[in-house]
Design an enzyme around this catalytic site. Sequence first.
Site, PDB file in Angstrom:
ATOM      1  N   HIS A 184       0.845  -1.201   0.000  1.00  0.00           N
ATOM      2  CA  HIS A 184       0.000   0.000   0.000  1.00  0.00           C
ATOM      3  C   HIS A 184       0.880   1.251   0.000  1.00  0.00           C
ATOM      4  O   HIS A 184       1.981   1.241   0.540  1.00  0.00           O
ATOM      5  CB  HIS A 184      -0.888  -0.030   1.258  1.00  0.00           C
ATOM      6  CG  HIS A 184      -1.855   1.101   1.336  1.00  0.00           C
ATOM      7  ND1 HIS A 184      -1.500   2.353   1.797  1.00  0.00           N
ATOM      8  CD2 HIS A 184      -3.165   1.175   0.991  1.00  0.00           C
ATOM      9  CE1 HIS A 184      -2.575   3.149   1.727  1.00  0.00           C
ATOM     10  NE2 HIS A 184      -3.583   2.462   1.247  1.00  0.00           N
ATOM     11  N   ASP A 310     -11.161   1.990  -1.037  1.00  0.00           N
ATOM     12  CA  ASP A 310     -10.242   2.849  -0.291  1.00  0.00           C
ATOM     13  C   ASP A 310     -10.990   3.628   0.788  1.00  0.00           C
ATOM     14  O   ASP A 310     -10.697   4.792   1.051  1.00  0.00           O
ATOM     15  CB  ASP A 310      -9.455   3.794  -1.212  1.00  0.00           C
ATOM     16  CG  ASP A 310      -8.061   4.113  -0.660  1.00  0.00           C
ATOM     17  OD1 ASP A 310      -7.742   3.682   0.470  1.00  0.00           O
ATOM     18  OD2 ASP A 310      -7.298   4.802  -1.361  1.00  0.00           O
TER      19      ASP A 310
HETATM   20 MN    MN Z   1      -5.628   3.102   0.702  1.00  0.00          MN
END
Ligand code: MN
Length: 347
Positions: A184, A310
């Site tokens: 990430h 997200d």
């Molecule tokens: Mn993220």
Amino acid sequence: MSTIPFSTQYKRIATEEAFAPADLIDRYRKLYESHELNDPGFDSLWGFYSSSKAARPTFIREKLADLDAGRIADMDATGVDHQIIALTSPGVQVFDRATALSLARECNDVLEAAVRRHPTRFTGMIAIAPQAPEQAAAELQRCKAVGFRGIIINSHTMGEYLSDTKFWPIFEAAEALDLPIYLHPNTPPKSMIGPMVDAGLDGAIFGFGVETGFHLLRIIVAGVFDRFPRLQIIVGHMGEALPYWLYRLEYMHAAGVRAARYESMKPLQKKIGDYLRENVYITNSGVAWEPAIKFAQQIVGVDRVMYAMDYPYQYTPQEVIDLDNMQMDLADKRAFYQTVAERVFKL
Ligand code: MN
């Protein structure tokens, strides 16, 4: 009750969803205020998110810490059946070894308890302290035994990259335990961020993507997938643009190897695109955009591209409608939203 007319032809499994205990956000705020880290990227990110009174950061702080009713209500309002949850960036990767190790354990315990409370809605990824690679491997073992299905690493750890062999015990353990690593974004390290901050381009708008794409590329050209051929790495944000670069990456890598231009650039067993197709999964986190999703599917295959919202950073119900409306075969759309994630995370 939902007011959005979602398609019910598939489950929506969102694969890059963030959480952070309130205590960790408090630590980020204190670390920012101390300026001890000497990291302009961290200061830019958490100087803002840990204390800004604006509506969006306030919403995000509140939602990051919520692993119960508020989060589930937001999922219901956007038709998200299941979240794959990970500790937010930069995780514990900005603390000293001892602190990072104990914090990773604490955060994993918080997430494990939430998954136990909501097993049909949440699956957890394991936070580790790359600062201590051998101990990180032990934490993977402990957490896999209690149901975690992946590993979160928030890109570089204080300027160091996983392409460095000292971190490879983590890859070895991930491969042996059959746990995918979600690589990430983090803000670019001090050595890279230079002129990004003054232009406002260091964060999710751009800096995140180039830093993380660069990190995955370092891992590939270092030969990590030749050494660990069953290792699987997931990257968000449409593969951090690497599919779009692929033609030139392969051309110039081959040219660089032939000319022996760099001591570090060794021949690889396969082409860069082969690793993307055999060792990498891509999610569309932050990019609810049909042409980019279809391009990635075309380059790495429909069985390598997954949905991610997200949350809570990009919580926009309209994005789900736009994705439902993609002109795409139902089977491919179901792969994107549901079946690839079911396979990757063994749901
Ligand atoms: Mn993220």
